[in-house]
Write a protein that holds these residues in place. Structure first.
Motif, PDB file in Angstrom:
ATOM      1  N   MET A 124       8.139 -21.120  -8.504  1.00 25.56           N
ATOM      2  CA  MET A 124       9.520 -20.754  -8.163  1.00 25.56           C
ATOM      3  C   MET A 124       9.556 -19.461  -7.358  1.00 25.56           C
ATOM      4  O   MET A 124      10.346 -19.328  -6.417  1.00 25.56           O
ATOM      5  CB  MET A 124      10.365 -20.621  -9.435  1.00 25.56           C
ATOM      6  N   ILE A 125       8.711 -18.532  -7.726  1.00 25.00           N
ATOM      7  CA  ILE A 125       8.661 -17.262  -6.990  1.00 25.00           C
ATOM      8  C   ILE A 125       8.194 -17.501  -5.558  1.00 25.00           C
ATOM      9  O   ILE A 125       8.751 -16.965  -4.603  1.00 25.00           O
ATOM     10  CB  ILE A 125       7.731 -16.258  -7.713  1.00 25.00           C
ATOM     11  N   ALA A 126       7.165 -18.337  -5.410  1.00 24.50           N
ATOM     12  CA  ALA A 126       6.641 -18.643  -4.075  1.00 24.50           C
ATOM     13  C   ALA A 126       7.713 -19.295  -3.212  1.00 24.50           C
ATOM     14  O   ALA A 126       7.840 -18.991  -2.019  1.00 24.50           O
ATOM     15  CB  ALA A 126       5.425 -19.543  -4.193  1.00 24.50           C
ATOM     16  N   GLU A 127       8.490 -20.179  -3.810  1.00 25.94           N
ATOM     17  CA  GLU A 127       9.529 -20.905  -3.075  1.00 25.94           C
ATOM     18  C   GLU A 127      10.751 -20.026  -2.784  1.00 25.94           C
ATOM     19  O   GLU A 127      11.554 -20.356  -1.910  1.00 25.94           O
ATOM     20  CB  GLU A 127       9.954 -22.141  -3.874  1.00 25.94           C
ATOM     21  N   SER A 128      10.892 -18.915  -3.493  1.00 26.19           N
ATOM     22  CA  SER A 128      12.065 -18.055  -3.307  1.00 26.19           C
ATOM     23  C   SER A 128      12.017 -17.278  -1.997  1.00 26.19           C
ATOM     24  O   SER A 128      13.046 -16.828  -1.500  1.00 26.19           O
ATOM     25  CB  SER A 128      12.156 -17.050  -4.463  1.00 26.19           C
ATOM     26  N   GLY A 129      10.809 -17.090  -1.472  1.00 30.26           N
ATOM     27  CA  GLY A 129      10.663 -16.314  -0.251  1.00 30.26           C
ATOM     28  C   GLY A 129      10.544 -14.818  -0.480  1.00 30.26           C
ATOM     29  O   GLY A 129      10.363 -14.051   0.468  1.00 30.26           O
ATOM     30  N   ILE A 130      10.624 -14.380  -1.736  1.00 29.55           N
ATOM     31  CA  ILE A 130      10.483 -12.959  -2.046  1.00 29.55           C
ATOM     32  C   ILE A 130       9.000 -12.591  -2.006  1.00 29.55           C
ATOM     33  O   ILE A 130       8.162 -13.314  -2.552  1.00 29.55           O
ATOM     34  CB  ILE A 130      11.042 -12.640  -3.452  1.00 29.55           C
ATOM     35  N   ALA A 131       8.665 -11.478  -1.385  1.00 27.31           N
ATOM     36  CA  ALA A 131       7.286 -10.998  -1.417  1.00 27.31           C
ATOM     37  C   ALA A 131       6.923 -10.728  -2.873  1.00 27.31           C
ATOM     38  O   ALA A 131       7.701 -10.112  -3.615  1.00 27.31           O
ATOM     39  CB  ALA A 131       7.152  -9.719  -0.596  1.00 27.31           C
ATOM     40  N   ALA A 132       5.761 -11.210  -3.291  1.00 27.44           N
ATOM     41  CA  ALA A 132       5.444 -11.129  -4.716  1.00 27.44           C
ATOM     42  C   ALA A 132       3.966 -10.877  -4.972  1.00 27.44           C
ATOM     43  O   ALA A 132       3.109 -11.146  -4.129  1.00 27.44           O
ATOM     44  CB  ALA A 132       5.871 -12.426  -5.409  1.00 27.44           C
ATOM     45  N   VAL A 133       3.693 -10.360  -6.169  1.00 29.15           N
ATOM     46  CA  VAL A 133       2.332 -10.132  -6.634  1.00 29.15           C
ATOM     47  C   VAL A 133       2.241 -10.670  -8.058  1.00 29.15           C
ATOM     48  O   VAL A 133       3.143 -10.451  -8.868  1.00 29.15           O
ATOM     49  CB  VAL A 133       1.956  -8.632  -6.573  1.00 29.15           C
ATOM     50  N   MET A 134       1.162 -11.403  -8.354  1.00 26.90           N
ATOM     51  CA  MET A 134       0.979 -12.003  -9.670  1.00 26.90           C
ATOM     52  C   MET A 134       0.030 -11.163 -10.517  1.00 26.90           C
ATOM     53  O   MET A 134      -1.102 -10.885 -10.110  1.00 26.90           O
ATOM     54  CB  MET A 134       0.421 -13.425  -9.545  1.00 26.90           C
ATOM     55  N   LEU A 135       0.504 -10.764 -11.673  1.00 28.30           N
ATOM     56  CA  LEU A 135      -0.315 -10.032 -12.641  1.00 28.30           C
ATOM     57  C   LEU A 135      -0.653 -11.014 -13.763  1.00 28.30           C
ATOM     58  O   LEU A 135       0.103 -11.167 -14.722  1.00 28.30           O
ATOM     59  CB  LEU A 135       0.465  -8.837 -13.196  1.00 28.30           C
ATOM     60  N   ARG A 136      -1.775 -11.689 -13.613  1.00 23.99           N
ATOM     61  CA  ARG A 136      -2.145 -12.728 -14.577  1.00 23.99           C
ATOM     62  C   ARG A 136      -2.879 -12.107 -15.768  1.00 23.99           C
ATOM     63  O   ARG A 136      -4.099 -12.012 -15.797  1.00 23.99           O
ATOM     64  CB  ARG A 136      -3.007 -13.798 -13.890  1.00 23.99           C
ATOM     65  N   ASN A 137      -2.089 -11.708 -16.752  1.00 29.45           N
ATOM     66  CA  ASN A 137      -2.643 -11.041 -17.921  1.00 29.45           C
ATOM     67  C   ASN A 137      -3.405 -12.008 -18.809  1.00 29.45           C
ATOM     68  O   ASN A 137      -2.931 -13.103 -19.124  1.00 29.45           O
ATOM     69  CB  ASN A 137      -1.518 -10.410 -18.757  1.00 29.45           C
ATOM     70  N   GLY A 138      -4.578 -11.575 -19.240  1.00 27.12           N
ATOM     71  CA  GLY A 138      -5.336 -12.347 -20.218  1.00 27.12           C
ATOM     72  C   GLY A 138      -4.757 -12.143 -21.609  1.00 27.12           C
ATOM     73  O   GLY A 138      -3.660 -11.602 -21.776  1.00 27.12           O
ATOM     74  N   TRP A 139      -5.522 -12.520 -22.600  1.00 28.59           N
ATOM     75  CA  TRP A 139      -5.089 -12.366 -23.999  1.00 28.59           C
ATOM     76  C   TRP A 139      -5.022 -10.885 -24.363  1.00 28.59           C
ATOM     77  O   TRP A 139      -5.820 -10.078 -23.899  1.00 28.59           O
ATOM     78  CB  TRP A 139      -6.097 -13.071 -24.902  1.00 28.59           C
ATOM     79  N   TYR A 140      -4.079 -10.527 -25.220  1.00 29.46           N
ATOM     80  CA  TYR A 140      -3.996  -9.162 -25.718  1.00 29.46           C
ATOM     81  C   TYR A 140      -4.996  -8.958 -26.858  1.00 29.46           C
ATOM     82  O   TYR A 140      -5.071  -9.782 -27.777  1.00 29.46           O
ATOM     83  CB  TYR A 140      -2.591  -8.862 -26.256  1.00 29.46           C
ATOM     84  N   THR A 141      -5.725  -7.845 -26.834  1.00 29.71           N
ATOM     85  CA  THR A 141      -6.629  -7.531 -27.937  1.00 29.71           C
ATOM     86  C   THR A 141      -5.849  -7.409 -29.239  1.00 29.71           C
ATOM     87  O   THR A 141      -6.340  -7.763 -30.318  1.00 29.71           O
ATOM     88  CB  THR A 141      -7.384  -6.211 -27.665  1.00 29.71           C
TER      89      THR A 141
END
Length: 284
Positions: A124-141
């Motif tokens: 959805m973010i990609a399709e919105s046209g807004i410049a974006a950055v993905m922070l793909r967080n792993g599991w929390y300790t």
């Protein structure tokens, strides 16, 4: 101006504290569902605005004047797609120039049940046209270390991850990474960060660390996915959420919660918090 959703949540608070080390409080907008519960943020000189994922009419006004937005994924599993859609649409309407989203490790290909909503949100973010950055967080300790006292008391760490290695990181490390990205002078548009801890461990190694620090016997009790789901339900978790967590551990057995690309370490400029420190804090 940098806006942060869920600003008085566990991750949001840590992001703001990290941002305050980098920019003046007057450059931050704390977006919260209930402003009355964010007095501490106001006292720090941060502008607090109401933004309720379930009330889309509150979102565009809340984002007025924001250049950057950190969309911290909602906590209501199963409701996140419509909630995130409302925020994305409001961000587009408000003219946000960069949207950062806290996704999940390897979201575009992960088989985890929890990854589904993140994958759709990224689309959805990609399709919105807004410049974006993905922070793909792993599991929390903290998913493990926060349970340390109880696990030591029981003398066992139950789980379905078998010998899978978990490259977890502390919540504060993920928060600092988000703050680094949001304040970077480097163009972040289009970047995808696979964020995982510098040190990976198995559940057996986690049990060993608990035993070492507590001086008590703690062993790993391997379980099937269905058995572990039952344990989590018995501990009081809703059945759907328990099933999702057990599903994640079952996939962790095949490496889906492991990554050694080093993105988190590079953003932090240091190694992430060690398991030993996390266990020490958990036991304290």
């Amino acid at each position: 101006m940098i806006a942060i959703t869920g600003a008085n949540g566990q991750l949001g608070c840590l992001v703001i504290q990290s941002l305050l080390k980098r920019v003046p409080a007057g450059q931050l907008i704390a977006l919260v569902r209930t402003p009355e519960k964010a007095e501490d943020l106001k006292e720090q000189g941060i502008e607090v605005r109401q933004a309720d994922y379930n009330r889309p009419e509150t979102l565009a006004p809340a984002l007025a004047g924001a250049d950057k937005l950190l969309l911290i994924s909602g906590s209501e599993v199963g409701q996140r797609v419509p909630q995130h859609k409302a925020v994305i649409e409001a961000a587009r309407e408000a003219g946000v120039k960069l949207l950062a989203y806290t996704s999940i490790l390897k979201a575009d290909r992960s088989p985890l049940a929890l990854a589904g909503e993140h994958k759709v949100t990224e689309q959805m973010i990609a399709e919105s046209g807004i410049a974006a950055v993905m922070l793909r967080n792993g599991w929390y300790t903290e998913n493990y270390s926060a349970q340390a006292p109880g696990l030591v008391e029981m003398g066992a760490v139950a789980g379905a991850a078998a010998e899978g290695r978990l490259a977890t990181a502390a919540r504060e490390d993920y928060a600092e990474a988000a703050a680094v990205v949001l304040t970077s002078e480097e163009n972040q548009a289009g970047k995808v960060y696979e964020l995982a801890g510098s040190q990976a461990f198995t559940l057996a190694e986690f049990a060993e660390e608990l035993a070492r620090q507590s001086g008590k016997k703690v062993e790993f009790a391997p379980m099937s996915q269905s058995e572990f789901t039952g344990v989590l339900v018995g501990a009081g978790l809703p059945e759907g959420f328990a099933a999702a967590l057990a599903d994640a551990e079952a996939h962790a057995a095949n490496g889906w919660l492991f990554d050694d690309g080093g993105d988190l370490e590079r953003l932090l400029g240091r190694k992430s918090q060690s398991l030993a420190v996390a266990v020490e804090r958990g036991l304290a």
